[in-house]
Design an enzyme around this catalytic site. Structure first.
Site, PDB file in Angstrom:
ATOM      1  N   GLU A 136       0.838  -1.195   0.000  1.00  0.00           N
ATOM      2  CA  GLU A 136       0.000   0.000   0.000  1.00  0.00           C
ATOM      3  C   GLU A 136       0.875   1.248   0.000  1.00  0.00           C
ATOM      4  O   GLU A 136       2.105   1.164   0.047  1.00  0.00           O
ATOM      5  CB  GLU A 136      -0.953  -0.016   1.204  1.00  0.00           C
ATOM      6  CG  GLU A 136      -1.939  -1.183   1.165  1.00  0.00           C
ATOM      7  CD  GLU A 136      -2.872  -1.224   2.351  1.00  0.00           C
ATOM      8  OE1 GLU A 136      -2.856  -0.271   3.151  1.00  0.00           O
ATOM      9  OE2 GLU A 136      -3.619  -2.212   2.498  1.00  0.00           O
ATOM     10  N   HIS A 158      -8.150  10.427   3.428  1.00  0.00           N
ATOM     11  CA  HIS A 158      -7.916   9.283   2.544  1.00  0.00           C
ATOM     12  C   HIS A 158      -8.210   9.711   1.113  1.00  0.00           C
ATOM     13  O   HIS A 158      -9.232  10.352   0.850  1.00  0.00           O
ATOM     14  CB  HIS A 158      -8.804   8.100   2.929  1.00  0.00           C
ATOM     15  CG  HIS A 158      -8.351   6.812   2.353  1.00  0.00           C
ATOM     16  ND1 HIS A 158      -8.522   6.498   1.020  1.00  0.00           N
ATOM     17  CD2 HIS A 158      -7.710   5.752   2.912  1.00  0.00           C
ATOM     18  CE1 HIS A 158      -8.015   5.300   0.787  1.00  0.00           C
ATOM     19  NE2 HIS A 158      -7.513   4.825   1.912  1.00  0.00           N
ATOM     20  N   ARG A 202      -0.446   9.340   1.663  1.00  0.00           N
ATOM     21  CA  ARG A 202      -1.838   9.754   1.513  1.00  0.00           C
ATOM     22  C   ARG A 202      -2.035  11.262   1.434  1.00  0.00           C
ATOM     23  O   ARG A 202      -2.894  11.745   0.700  1.00  0.00           O
ATOM     24  CB  ARG A 202      -2.676   9.185   2.665  1.00  0.00           C
ATOM     25  CG  ARG A 202      -2.890   7.693   2.549  1.00  0.00           C
ATOM     26  CD  ARG A 202      -3.596   7.119   3.759  1.00  0.00           C
ATOM     27  NE  ARG A 202      -3.869   5.701   3.564  1.00  0.00           N
ATOM     28  CZ  ARG A 202      -4.362   4.907   4.509  1.00  0.00           C
ATOM     29  NH1 ARG A 202      -4.612   5.401   5.708  1.00  0.00           N
ATOM     30  NH2 ARG A 202      -4.585   3.637   4.254  1.00  0.00           N
ATOM     31  N   HIS A 233     -10.208  10.804   7.294  1.00  0.00           N
ATOM     32  CA  HIS A 233     -10.028   9.368   7.544  1.00  0.00           C
ATOM     33  C   HIS A 233      -9.450   9.046   8.917  1.00  0.00           C
ATOM     34  O   HIS A 233      -9.942   8.159   9.594  1.00  0.00           O
ATOM     35  CB  HIS A 233      -9.108   8.806   6.457  1.00  0.00           C
ATOM     36  CG  HIS A 233      -8.875   7.336   6.537  1.00  0.00           C
ATOM     37  ND1 HIS A 233      -9.900   6.422   6.531  1.00  0.00           N
ATOM     38  CD2 HIS A 233      -7.704   6.610   6.612  1.00  0.00           C
ATOM     39  CE1 HIS A 233      -9.399   5.193   6.588  1.00  0.00           C
ATOM     40  NE2 HIS A 233      -8.077   5.280   6.659  1.00  0.00           N
ATOM     41  N   ARG A 293      -0.200   9.277   8.905  1.00  0.00           N
ATOM     42  CA  ARG A 293      -0.063   7.835   9.154  1.00  0.00           C
ATOM     43  C   ARG A 293       0.277   7.055   7.892  1.00  0.00           C
ATOM     44  O   ARG A 293      -0.317   7.266   6.841  1.00  0.00           O
ATOM     45  CB  ARG A 293      -1.364   7.284   9.757  1.00  0.00           C
ATOM     46  CG  ARG A 293      -1.343   5.770   9.935  1.00  0.00           C
ATOM     47  CD  ARG A 293      -2.565   5.270  10.667  1.00  0.00           C
ATOM     48  NE  ARG A 293      -3.796   5.463   9.952  1.00  0.00           N
ATOM     49  CZ  ARG A 293      -4.247   4.661   8.988  1.00  0.00           C
ATOM     50  NH1 ARG A 293      -3.511   3.643   8.562  1.00  0.00           N
ATOM     51  NH2 ARG A 293      -5.425   4.886   8.425  1.00  0.00           N
TER      52      ARG A 293
END
Length: 523
Positions: free
Chosen positions: A114, A228, A274, A331, A366
């Site tokens: 990811e 997100h 992100r 998010h 994050r």
């Protein structure tokens, strides 16, 4: 009014709260309260997996580097090292508990990749149903050993002589219960639900942050809100999250004309961190473009991503066409109640785990699939700290507690608060906009709830408290970093910080490995 006592009171029923309960259930009397069902949590809906080093070719130092790079070098080094080093043991523990992680034909774990990860190290269960699979296993393990009170919201914490000794709650029937506890754990998630478009369960409204603030706990990093990049968004409505794992399997972000959105923006392209992907999509949308996630090259999409397939079906998206309309949405909250490596806040006997805490492992942004990892690693540590308490430390119940009734005020509706947060404290922020938001919040008298407040009023008071804290924090941070982007201030990321920190490992063998990993990234 009911009065109860318990050794440990956990407020929230996501993976962090359930894992803490699981680690304590054989040693302590544990009570969980949750303002909705245990299935109504961000954990339960989590599509992504858990990031952990489970292959010999991978190394904790590489996971560490990916984490602090994504975090814009704002991470707490010691706790981040704990996170990536202890993660593999937690995966093995959950394997022993029969969490149904996805596996290859040879029995090895199936690993995905990811955004922000330079290796495939994401463990999934049920494809894109990792959260629900873990929650179900944990709930089955604890349900016959502890007390779980659903549809009960915490009104406020009870502080006596500077220590947290419990909380009072209100259930759906309007009944008030006062719980006295030797240890209280905040585990009710973050604050992304304060925004119009968000990936969170409807029950997530910044409650733990407001509770911690009113209790006098130190809070930090509330300005860092992760958006997100890919919420399924069509006809002005958000239908749910489209996991980053889709891009890890070959999905690409494109305009309606098929032009690549992330080409030339970042070295990792569609798998960039992100905050970068979200801002890029936001800029395109501001210019009038529609953005899509092209999934035509993802093998066996409907089998690999059953939950996302159901979301698409609900939104009327025809997957045969290979494109899913997307837009960024709030998010994850990087900030919260400041905790040490044992989950302790600055208020004695008050702990925080999961997204309710600010361990510092996420920095300003994050890294994908580190949230469930943080939840399980520090839940176990928090439980260990509580079990180490001496008996006299675990019995500080108050003889009496003074309750003060507040004068009833007018509070705005939930949608009003969400509009303010989205307009002024969203993906791109300005000094003027944040100042306007602060003035709006300060028009209201934000006081602690009392017994007469209805559950929805308690929730709105918490949203007001947390919203004010976020916009004020964002106004004070005069830089752009990670999930906090000020158009009036430049980015302040600095790779030199990481180069220096990575070489500080005390053990010579670990130092050599860290140098080797760093050399491949910063050469």
């Amino acid at each position: 009014m009911n009065v109860e006592s318990t050794d440990v009171l956990i407020i929230g029923s996501g993976i962090a709260g359930l894992m803490t309960a699981e680690c304590l259930r054989s040693h302590k009397n544990v009570t969980i309260i949750t303002k909705s069902s245990f299935q109504n949590s961000n954990s339960y809906h989590a599509q992504g997996g858990i990031a952990a080093v489970t292959e010999k070719e991978d190394h904790w130092a590489e996971h560490f580097i990916d984490t602090v790079k994504a975090g814009s070098f704002h991470n707490e080094e010691t706790l981040t090292e704990i996170l990536v080093k202890e993660g593999p043991d937690m995966i093995r523990t959950m394997e022993d508990w029969k969490v149904p992680f996805d596996r290859n034909k040879d029995g090895s774990l199936t690993l995905g990749r990811e955004g922000g990860h330079r290796r495939a190290r994401i463990v999934h269960a049920g494809g894109d149903r990792t959260g629900s699979k873990i929650v179900d296993v944990l709930y089955q393990r604890i349900s016959h050993h502890i007390t779980v009170q659903e549809f009960e919201i915490a009104g406020d914490l009870i502080i006596k002589q500077g220590k947290c000794v419990g909380a009072w709650t209100k259930n759906a029937n309007g009944e008030v219960t006062v719980y006295f506890a030797a240890s209280v754990i905040l585990a009710s998630g973050g604050a992304a639900g304060l925004y119009n478009v968000n990936s969170n369960d409807k029950s997530i409204t910044g409650d733990s942050i407001a509770l911690a603030f009113r209790a006098g706990a130190v809070l930090s990093d509330l300005e860092f809100i992760q958006f997100h990049p890919t919420m399924l968004f069509t006809n002005g409505e958000s239908f749910g999250l489209v996991s980053e794992a889709v891009r890890g399997e070959g999905g690409t972000l494109v305009t309606s004309e098929g032009a690549s959105v992330m080409s030339g923006v970042h070295e990792m392209g569609d798998l960039a961190p992100r905050d970068i992907v979200s801002r890029t999509i936001f800029e395109y949308i501001q210019k009038g473009y529609e953005i899509f996630l092209d999934v035509s090259k993802v093998k066996s999409f409907t089998n690999r991503f059953p939950a996302i397939t159901a979301i698409c079906r609900n939104a009327g998206i025809v997957l045969n066409e290979g494109r899913i309309p997307v837009a960024p949405g709030a998010h994850f909250t990087m900030g919260g109640a400041v905790t040490n490596q044992w989950g302790e806040t600055t208020v004695p006997h008050l702990y925080a785990v999961g997204e309710a805490s600010r361990t510092g492992v996420h920095g300003a942004n994050r890294l994908a699939s580190n949230s469930l990892l943080e939840s399980v690693v520090f839940a176990k540590r928090t439980a260990a700290r509580i079990m180490a308490l001496k008996e006299h430390e675990a019995s500080l119940f108050p003889v009496e507690w003074e309750y003060t009734e507040q004068q009833k005020r007018r509070w705005p509706e939930k949608q009003e608060i969400q509009r303010q947060m989205t307009q002024y404290a969203g993906i791109v922020r300005t000094r003027e906009g944040l100042g306007e938001a602060i003035r709006w919040f300060e028009n209201f008298s934000i006081e602690k709830p009392d017994y007469h407040c209805k559950p929805d009023e308690i929730e709105r008071i918490n949203m007001l408290q947390t919203g004010w804290l976020i916009v004020t924090s964002a106004h004070l941070r005069t830089e752009s970093r990670g999930g906090h982007y000020r158009s009036d201030f430049p980015s302040n990321d600095d790779n030199c910080w990481l180069k220096k920190q990575v070489y500080r490992k005390k053990d010579q063998n670990e130092q050599a490995e860290a140098k080797k990993a760093a050399a491949g990234i910063f050469s």
